[in-house]
Design a protein around this motif. Structure first.
Motif, short mmCIF file in Angstrom:
data_model
loop_
_atom_site.label_atom_id
_atom_site.label_comp_id
_atom_site.label_asym_id
_atom_site.label_seq_id
_atom_site.Cartn_x
_atom_site.Cartn_y
_atom_site.Cartn_z
N ASP A 327 0.85 -1.20 0.00
CA ASP A 327 0.00 0.00 0.00
C ASP A 327 0.89 1.25 0.00
O ASP A 327 2.11 1.16 -0.14
CB ASP A 327 -0.95 -0.02 1.21
N LYS A 328 0.23 2.39 0.18
CA LYS A 328 0.94 3.67 0.09
C LYS A 328 2.09 3.76 1.10
O LYS A 328 3.11 4.37 0.86
CB LYS A 328 -0.03 4.83 0.35
N HIS A 329 1.84 3.14 2.23
CA HIS A 329 2.85 3.23 3.30
C HIS A 329 3.84 2.09 3.23
O HIS A 329 4.51 1.76 4.20
CB HIS A 329 2.16 3.24 4.66
N ASN A 330 3.88 1.46 2.05
CA ASN A 330 4.83 0.37 1.82
C ASN A 330 4.60 -0.82 2.74
O ASN A 330 5.52 -1.52 3.13
CB ASN A 330 6.26 0.90 1.98
N LYS A 331 3.33 -1.03 3.07
CA LYS A 331 2.99 -2.20 3.89
C LYS A 331 2.42 -3.26 2.95
O LYS A 331 1.66 -2.95 2.03
CB LYS A 331 1.91 -1.81 4.91
N LEU A 332 2.81 -4.52 3.20
CA LEU A 332 2.36 -5.60 2.34
C LEU A 332 0.84 -5.74 2.43
O LEU A 332 0.28 -5.87 3.52
CB LEU A 332 3.03 -6.91 2.78
N THR A 333 0.15 -5.70 1.28
CA THR A 333 -1.30 -5.89 1.30
C THR A 333 -1.66 -7.28 0.82
O THR A 333 -2.72 -7.81 1.13
CB THR A 333 -1.99 -4.87 0.39
N GLY A 334 -0.81 -7.87 0.03
CA GLY A 334 -1.12 -9.21 -0.47
C GLY A 334 -0.06 -9.61 -1.46
O GLY A 334 0.85 -8.84 -1.78
N SER A 335 -0.17 -10.83 -1.94
CA SER A 335 0.79 -11.26 -2.96
C SER A 335 0.14 -12.27 -3.88
O SER A 335 -0.98 -12.73 -3.63
CB SER A 335 2.03 -11.84 -2.30
N PHE A 336 0.87 -12.60 -4.88
CA PHE A 336 0.28 -13.30 -6.00
C PHE A 336 1.31 -14.27 -6.57
O PHE A 336 2.47 -13.89 -6.77
CB PHE A 336 -0.10 -12.19 -6.99
N LEU A 337 0.88 -15.48 -6.80
CA LEU A 337 1.80 -16.50 -7.33
C LEU A 337 1.26 -16.98 -8.66
O LEU A 337 0.07 -17.26 -8.80
CB LEU A 337 1.88 -17.68 -6.36
N ARG A 338 2.15 -17.04 -9.63
CA ARG A 338 1.69 -17.49 -10.94
C ARG A 338 2.66 -18.55 -11.47
O ARG A 338 3.88 -18.35 -11.46
CB ARG A 338 1.66 -16.30 -11.89
N LEU A 339 2.11 -19.68 -11.91
CA LEU A 339 2.93 -20.76 -12.46
C LEU A 339 2.51 -20.98 -13.91
O LEU A 339 1.40 -21.44 -14.16
CB LEU A 339 2.74 -22.05 -11.66
N GLU A 340 3.39 -20.61 -14.83
CA GLU A 340 3.05 -20.78 -16.25
C GLU A 340 3.63 -22.10 -16.75
O GLU A 340 4.83 -22.34 -16.62
CB GLU A 340 3.62 -19.64 -17.07
N ASP A 341 2.78 -22.90 -17.33
CA ASP A 341 3.21 -24.22 -17.80
C ASP A 341 4.03 -24.07 -19.08
O ASP A 341 3.52 -23.66 -20.11
CB ASP A 341 1.97 -25.09 -18.07
N ARG A 342 5.30 -24.42 -18.99
CA ARG A 342 6.17 -24.28 -20.16
C ARG A 342 6.62 -25.65 -20.68
O ARG A 342 7.57 -25.75 -21.44
CB ARG A 342 7.41 -23.46 -19.80
N THR A 343 5.95 -26.70 -20.20
CA THR A 343 6.40 -28.05 -20.54
C THR A 343 6.53 -28.28 -22.04
O THR A 343 7.56 -28.74 -22.51
CB THR A 343 5.42 -29.09 -19.96
N GLU A 344 5.46 -27.89 -22.76
CA GLU A 344 5.46 -28.15 -24.21
C GLU A 344 6.64 -27.45 -24.90
O GLU A 344 7.34 -28.06 -25.70
CB GLU A 344 4.16 -27.69 -24.85
N GLU A 345 6.83 -26.19 -24.52
CA GLU A 345 7.92 -25.43 -25.14
C GLU A 345 9.27 -26.08 -24.86
O GLU A 345 10.09 -26.26 -25.75
CB GLU A 345 7.97 -24.00 -24.59
N ILE A 346 9.44 -26.44 -23.57
CA ILE A 346 10.73 -27.02 -23.19
C ILE A 346 10.94 -28.36 -23.88
O ILE A 346 12.01 -28.64 -24.40
CB ILE A 346 10.83 -27.15 -21.65
N GLU A 347 9.86 -29.14 -23.95
CA GLU A 347 9.98 -30.44 -24.64
C GLU A 347 10.32 -30.25 -26.10
O GLU A 347 11.09 -31.00 -26.68
CB GLU A 347 8.68 -31.23 -24.48
N LYS A 348 9.69 -29.22 -26.68
CA LYS A 348 9.95 -28.93 -28.09
C LYS A 348 11.41 -28.58 -28.29
O LYS A 348 12.06 -29.06 -29.21
CB LYS A 348 9.07 -27.75 -28.52
#
Ligand code: C2E
Ligand code: CA
Ligand code: CA
Length: 777
Positions: A327-348
């Protein structure tokens, strides 16, 4: 009593402010809700006023208004329901949209019913036909609650009311069954309110309670609806869509509150972290993974990385992003985790990498990698003696054509297997092209016998097919440090080239002369056109003499006067040239030189001096020799018998009939026909039956010193006497010594050619040596 005014005031303020709030908002149901609230106000107002007024007429007027307003409330309600349905439907259900006409018709019908009912109820002011008022003693002295004792005509109002409520019920029930799961929830709650309403009416009609409690229910219904439609519905709707959306994307998403507790995880995230009750906990724990942990503690915003998870027993690769929000006072308000599946690309990528490195069929290195690895090894360890080995399958294309590529493939796979057996350290194997394999191996590791034994095993594949499979092995021993692996392999292949045709041999070592031969051929062919154009090919003459050395005529033998190398004999270049049509160009050139020379000699007075020319067997393929030679003698106007034609017996081995025909007609025309190199081929005797030649030139091979000297001498004798019987002249070629001459003369030979008398020489030398001599005769 004051308290009642306060309540009345608060309720009124509540509804009026709700009305204003709605009116000013941008809600899509704004109008309907306003109508709704307005009706509630009227309903409530008329109900309360009917209790407040002591005047009979006014009391009745407000009671009637109360009745009417209930109907209009339902009217707005169904109107709203219709709109809600229409709003949701087009997107989510496949129901056909009702035509505009039938919809307006329904609205007009509903409005007219409501209007008719309004008129009917208000006519009660005149006829007093709806109810008989039963005044209930008031709770306070302010209110005088009138309980209407209903009269039979009231039934009409009930019927119209029932029509509206039934319509609403049907509409709602239909929606419950015909909607998406999520919207079903809305319609079920709608239905519940309606059921409560029906019950309240039922209770009113059947006098369950002392007072008419319906206003309370209507207020409840209206309030809950306003709140629902105004706040909850848009929020639910948005949440629903966001959930749908987050499940639809390919990434796993999880959101955390400021305490890093997981508050949301989409389906994919649940799939990755397990779908039991502990999912959220486990996702939370994931943040404790070492590489995220450091980041979680400090104050930066985002971290990315790679991670793998096993899903349904299969390993999958993810690109992980973890982002924090402050937030404005630099206090943690939340967080977010994202996992993108790259298996096909890597296998390719891995697959392409594999394809670029390995041969798909056999799984060993492909050409590119093989040479690359060889070079690497050479750089690392240039001093170890090594062999570059090439293998090649004889007639591989034929094998494929005969038995199908499946068999061909299995031979290749087997071959790769055999090569793989030699897995000494630093041995590199690879498939270079279709049926060629390469092996780079330390000399001390290579065992030729074992290699042959292994290829013999491969060769058994076609044993049952009665096909003799043969695999050649060419071995090149590293000589030059600077050499590339590709050139080494080419040399190993060149060694194989040298075995071709040899049925016994399968393995050969490269030696220097092989490469020289190859380079020489290339140079000869590239230089030939220029050389011919620049008259670098010269006619040398070698005399044919009697035993005393008296020259009767000469043989034209070609020499290449190369501007850089010097004089080259035909041994050097002829075999190469004979592989192409250049041979015909060279020979016609030589024949013309000979014809021209004969003409010159005739003009100079040497009228009987002939020249014999060589005809290559290939010449018969490229031109009509009858026309060529007859044109030539006509052009230079020389007697054909002076132009002697030397044809090697091998010329009659292919296309016997046409060759024979051409040669015979040339003889008929008057040319002298000589069979060259007699005895070196296979068909000698047979051919003599057919061919009416004038001269037989016996190959000097007969006279070479051999262990069977006597036998060859007796054969020579037999040939000479046979020629005499056939009325043919015999010329012995390659007479080098006096003994040979003596022997041949005794045997009956009269003409000779050989170094004993003279070597082939330039024309000017020949003319000086022999023409002068003839003149002197
Ligand atoms: P060939 O027709 O049998 O020619 C005779 C060859 O024997 C000549 O070699 C000649 O120099 C060589 N010779 C002659 N006497 C002796 C001897 O006493 N001892 C030894 N060891 N050799 C002797 P040359 O000139 O090198 O020609 C080689 C072959 O090249 C010829 O064999 C002929 O077949 C071919 N040839 C030469 N010129 C032509 C040409 O213009 N056209 C065609 N098609 N072939 C040619
Ligand atoms: Ca010859
Ligand atoms: Ca000859």
């Amino acid at each position: 009593m004051f308290i009642y005014y306060i309540i009345l005031l608060l309720v009124t303020v509540y509804f009026i402010s709700a009305f204003i709030l709605v009116a000013r908002s941008k809600n899509r149901f704004r109008l309907e809700i306003m109508g709704f609230i307005f009706q509630i106000l009227i309903l409530l107002g008329s109900f309360l006023l009917s209790c407040l007024f002591k005047n009979n007429f006014l009391k009745r007027f407000f009671i009637d208004t109360y009745f009417v307003s209930i109907l209009w409330l339902l009217f707005f309600y169904s109107y709203f329901l219709q709109k809600l349905t229409n709003y949701i439907n087009p997107f989510f259900t496949k129901h056909k949209k009702k035509s505009f006409r039938s919809e307006t018709f329904q609205k007009i019908l509903a409005a007219s019913l409501a209007i008719a009912d309004t008129l009917f109820v208000y006519s009660d002011l005149i006829f007093n036909h709806l109810y008989a008022p039963l005044i209930i003693p008031s709770v306070t002295n302010v209110f005088e609650y009138v309980k209407p004792v209903l009269l039979p005509p009231y039934t009409i109002h009930i019927i119209i009311y029932s029509i509206f409520i039934t319509n609403i019920c049907i509409m709602t029930v239909r929606k419950i069954f015909g909607s998406e799961k999520y919207y079903r929830k809305i319609y079920i709650s709608l239905l519940l309110t309606i059921i409560v309403l029906i019950y309240s009416n039922f209770a009113f009609l059947n006098d369950f309670f002392r007072v008419d409690l319906r206003p309370v229910f209507y207020i409840y219904m209206c309030a809950s609806f306003t709140i629902y439609i105004y706040y909850s519905f848009p929020k639910d709707h948005r949440d629903f869509l966001i959930t749908e959306f987050s499940n639809d994307i390919d990434s796993a998403i999880a959101c955390f509150d400021f305490e890093r507790k997981c508050i949301y995880a989409n389906q994919k995230a649940q799939l990755i972290f397990g779908q039991d009750g502990n999912t959220d906990e486990r996702i939370g724990q994931y943040l404790a993974t070492s590489w995220i942990q450091d980041f979680v503690e400090n104050n930066s915003n985002v971290i990315t990385g790679h991670d793998t998870f096993t899903i349904n027993g299969k390993e999958r690769h993810f690109f992980v992003t973890y982002r924090k929000f402050f937030d404005k006072h630099n206090k943690l308000t939340g967080s977010f985790l994202r996992l993108e599946d790259r298996t096909e690309e890597i296998e390719k990528i891995q697959k392409t990498k594999y394809k670029l490195t390995y041969d798909e069929l056999t799984g060993i290195y492909n050409r590119h990698t093989f040479f690359e690895k060889c070079e690497e090894l050479l750089q690392k360890d240039p001093d170890t003696p090594r062999y570059m080995i090439a293998t090649n399958i004889k007639n591989f294309k034929l094998l494929n054509d005969l038995f199908g590529s499946k068999l061909g493939d299995s031979v290749l796979i087997k071959q790769a297997e055999m090569l793989s057996k030699a897995n000494y350290p630093n041995t590199i194997i690879g498939r270079i092209s279709s049926d060629k394999f390469g092996m780079f191996i330390k000399c001390s590791d290579f065992n030729a016998d074992l290699a042959l034994a292994n290829t013999a095993k491969i060769e058994t594949i076609t044993k049952s097919l009665n096909y003799k499979l043969k695999i050649y092995i060419g071995v090149y021993e590293l000589m030059l440090q600077s050499e590339t692996a590709v050139s080494m392999f080419d040399k190993a292949l060149l060694a194989i080239k040298n075995i071709h045709g040899d049925y016994e041999k399968s393995l050969a070592y490269y030696d220097m002369t092989m490469m020289e031969g190859l380079l020489k051929e290339k140079n000869i062919l590239s230089e030939f056109p220029r050389a011919l154009k620049c008259n670098e090919f010269k006619m040398y003459l070698q005399p044919l003499t009697d035993k005393k050395g008296k020259c009767n005529y000469a043989e034209a033998l070609v020499r290449w006067q190369h501007p850089l190398i010097g004089t080259l004999s035909p041994n050097y270049f002829l075999e190469t040239i004979e592989k192409t049509s250049y041979i015909y160009a060279l020979d016609t050139y030589m024949w013309e030189l000979a014809a021209k020379k004969i003409k010159e000699w005739i003009d100079a007075g040497h009228k009987n001096f002939g020249i014999s020319v060589n005809i290559s067997p290939k010449d018969f393929l490229y031109g009509d020799l009858y026309i060529v030679f007859t044109d030539l003698v006509e052009k230079y106007n020389i007697p054909p018998k002076l132009l002697k034609l030397e044809i090697t017996e091998t010329a009659f081995m292919t296309n016997v009939e046409t060759t024979m025909e051409v040669v015979n007609s040339l003889k008929e025309y008057g040319f002298t026909i000589e069979v060259d190199d007699f005895g070196s081929g296979y068909s000698s005797l047979n051919m003599l039956k057919e061919l009416n030649a004038d001269v037989i030139k016996v190959d000097m091979g007969f006279l070479e010193e051999t262990t069977h000297k006597e036998r060859s001498q007796s054969i020579m004798k037999a040939i000479i006497s046979m020629a005499a019987e056939l009325d043919m002249n015999i010329i012995s070629e390659g007479v080098e010594t006096k003994e040979q001459l003596t022997f041949l003369s005794k045997a009956g030979c009269k003409q000779f050619q050989g170094y004993y008398f003279a070597r082939p020489m330039p024309i000017s030398d020949f003319e000086q040596k022999y023409m002068g001599g003839m003149n002197n005769d």
